[in-house]
Scaffold this active site. Structure first.
Site, mmCIF file in Angstrom:
data_model
loop_
_atom_site.group_PDB
_atom_site.id
_atom_site.type_symbol
_atom_site.label_atom_id
_atom_site.label_comp_id
_atom_site.label_asym_id
_atom_site.label_seq_id
_atom_site.Cartn_x
_atom_site.Cartn_y
_atom_site.Cartn_z
ATOM 1 N N ASP A 51 51.831 60.712 5.011
ATOM 2 C CA ASP A 51 53.170 60.457 4.321
ATOM 3 C C ASP A 51 54.005 61.755 4.557
ATOM 4 O OD1 ASP A 51 52.393 57.709 3.403
ATOM 5 O OD2 ASP A 51 51.036 59.065 1.971
ATOM 6 N N GLU A 207 59.220 51.671 0.010
ATOM 7 C CA GLU A 207 58.644 52.821 -0.685
ATOM 8 C C GLU A 207 59.130 53.963 0.085
ATOM 9 O OE1 GLU A 207 54.569 52.500 -0.532
ATOM 10 O OE2 GLU A 207 54.534 51.874 1.772
#
Length: 520
Positions: A51, A207
């Site tokens: 991420d 997301e």
């Protein structure tokens, strides 16, 4: 980092991935990162920086990534978006229930963001149970302020702050399970949310919210579709609250790069644009790729459209981003001789450390880890670990056994979905070479030595791992069978040093060094 930091590749071969590619790339074998000839091959970081989020400040780039149950949240710096070094850690513990009891595997920091506002740097992240946290610093190299809980709440994930041109502050996030995208007003200092938020977008596993203002539009760059098979979506609107237009800009397509999504859009001082993202790749975890990017009709265009469907696909390599300084191939630190005043920034504790139970000064040149009572490796305190890096290599450490006591087990581990450990066990006053794995802790053979070298050899392309040991540092013998390691608790496999005692808190392991030899 010794010789392995000097050479990412042996660049005596012709570069195979140039900017005029017309067919989908093929896997690169063991070649990755800076090729030393002005190009790079993906991934730029063959390690679990999951991420990733990054910004540019002046001519430097800064990146953070998810660290989940491992302490520290490392901050990296680069001059060229390809070669990165560790410069700080944002925090060193969570003072919340369960973090001293080793109960939060797979939790902790999820999908952080890093931003700069008025010369100050901010990092935000959510934990699935405790809430939304932030820290800030005048310099990304630290020191970072103690963690501030912006909102105590469960079920939030993937936050990102945004300061508009007029100074108005916002924060976007999603919910655990992915989506919807919710936008809040935020105080200018970034420490308080000012409303309950408004849903601005709902999508398939939406997301990883990242805000950008460019031209007349507000942009939301979000991953959709999940870790293994997702894609990157761009939303745009002239009003930050929407409604938003939607466009998919990066997908696997005809390439071998699964789930090319979740990351950062970054510009350079010289007018170029780039996109950093991850790829889930067992057993390493989520490795980092770099895609060229430009703008067409007000939309980002990422990678190359090999199959001609209007959506970008990941490139296997490209010309490096332009700079006005020469940058040499390099890697984040890995090896450590334990001669410094503190642990190298590559090291992270598993859950909260017990500060008084480890030391670098008690015996200079050694890492001392006192054995606290635990039933197994998974419950052991003060396990110190770092990211597995590269496709083939060796991790070697040497352990002084003279201060081990009854019930103590200390050595080298490979952490992942399951944990595999090799080390020295003291039982009935005798020292034994021992292993711990999914079947438990067991003795292998008696060990008549005061010092033992422990080694982990790996081939992550084939997912082959094997331990070995030596009593002279020269001749290494197999320790146990070949095993596989797997992504687990949202993290890739990683080496670790450990010391615990199944009987009582007693005994000390002294590790002399930790050497990483990268085979490329």
């Amino acid at each position: 980092m010794n010789s392995s930091s000097k050479l990412l590749v042996l660049a005596g071969l012709a570069f195979l991935a140039v900017s005029c590619k017309s067919t989908a790339p093929v896997p690169n074998g063991n070649i990755w990162g800076d090729t030393g000839d002005g190009h790079y091959l993906n991934p730029i970081l063959a390690a679990d920086y999951s991420d990733p989020d990054a910004i540019r400040y002046g001519k430097k780039y800064y990146m953070v990534a998810s660290d989940f149950h491992f302490m520290g949240m490392q901050v990296l710096e680069s001059d060229d978006l390809v070669n990165w070094k560790l410069i700080s850690q944002v925090y060193d513990r969570f003072d919340r229930p369960g973090w001293n009891e080793m109960e939060h595997y797979g939790q902790g920091s999820w999908a952080p963001s890093i931003r700069e506002h008025n010369g100050r740097f901010y990092v935000y992240f959510c934990t699935p149970d405790e809430g939304l946290f932030m820290s800030s610093a005048e310099n990304p190299a630290g020191p970072w302020e103690p963690l501030h809980c912006v909102k105590a709440i469960s079920g939030w994930e993937d936050p990102c702050p945004f300061w508009d041109e007029d100074g108005t502050a916002y924060l976007g996030h999603s919910r655990v399970g992915a989506g919807p995208i919710i936008l809040h007003r935020m105080s200018e200092d970034g420490k308080e949310l000012l409303d309950d938020g408004k849903t601005v977008y709902e999508g398939p596993v939406a997301e990883g919210t990242k805000f950008l203002r460019y031209g007349d539009y507000y942009y939301l760059s979000i991953p959709e579709g999940g870790v293994q098979a997702g894609w990157q979506t761009i939303l745009r609107s002239k009003d930050i609250y929407g409604p938003y237009e939607r466009k998919v800009v990066l997908e696997t397509g005809s390439t071998f790069i699964n789930g090319p999504h979740q990351g950062a859009i970054v510009d350079t001082p010289y007018g170029e644009w780039w996109f950093l993202h991850f790829q889930s790749r067992d057993p390493l975890g989520r490795v980092v790729h770099l895609q060229p990017m430009h703008w067409e009709d007000g939309w980002p265009v990422m990678g190359e459209d090999y199959d001609g469907n209007g959506v970008g696909e990941p490139v296997d390599g490209w010309t490096k981003p332009k700079t006005r300084k020469k940058t040499e191939p390099s890697l984040p630190a890995s090896s450590d001789d334990f001669n410094g005043p503190g642990l190298g920034l590559q090291w992270q504790f598993n859950h909260n450390p017990v500060v008084e139970a480890w030391s670098l000064s008690r015996r200079p040149g050694f890492l001392a880890i006192d054995a606290l009572q635990a039933d197994s490796f998974k419950k052991a305190r003060n396990t110190v670990t770092q990211k597995l890096m590269g496709y083939e290599g060796l991790y070697t450490t040497s352990l002084d056994c003279t201060s081990l006591v009854e019930g103590q087990f200390a050595g080298l581990a490979c952490m992942g979905r399951n944990n595999d450990c090799v080390g020295v066990l003291v039982e009935d006053g005798m020292k034994y070479l021992a292993l711990e794995d999914i079947d438990g802790l067991r003795k292998i053979s008696p060990l008549d030595a005061d010092k033992v070298w422990l080694r982990l050899k790996f081939d992550s392309n084939s997912n082959i791992f094997v331990f070995s040991y030596s009593t002279d540092g020269k001749e290494f013998l197999p320790a146990g069978q070949i095993f596989t390691a797997w992504f687990g608790f949202w993290k890739g496999a990683r080496p670790a040093l450990f010391s615990f005692n199944t009987v009582a808190s007693a005994g000390t392991a002294y590790f002399d060094d930790f050497i990483y030899q990268l085979d490329k």
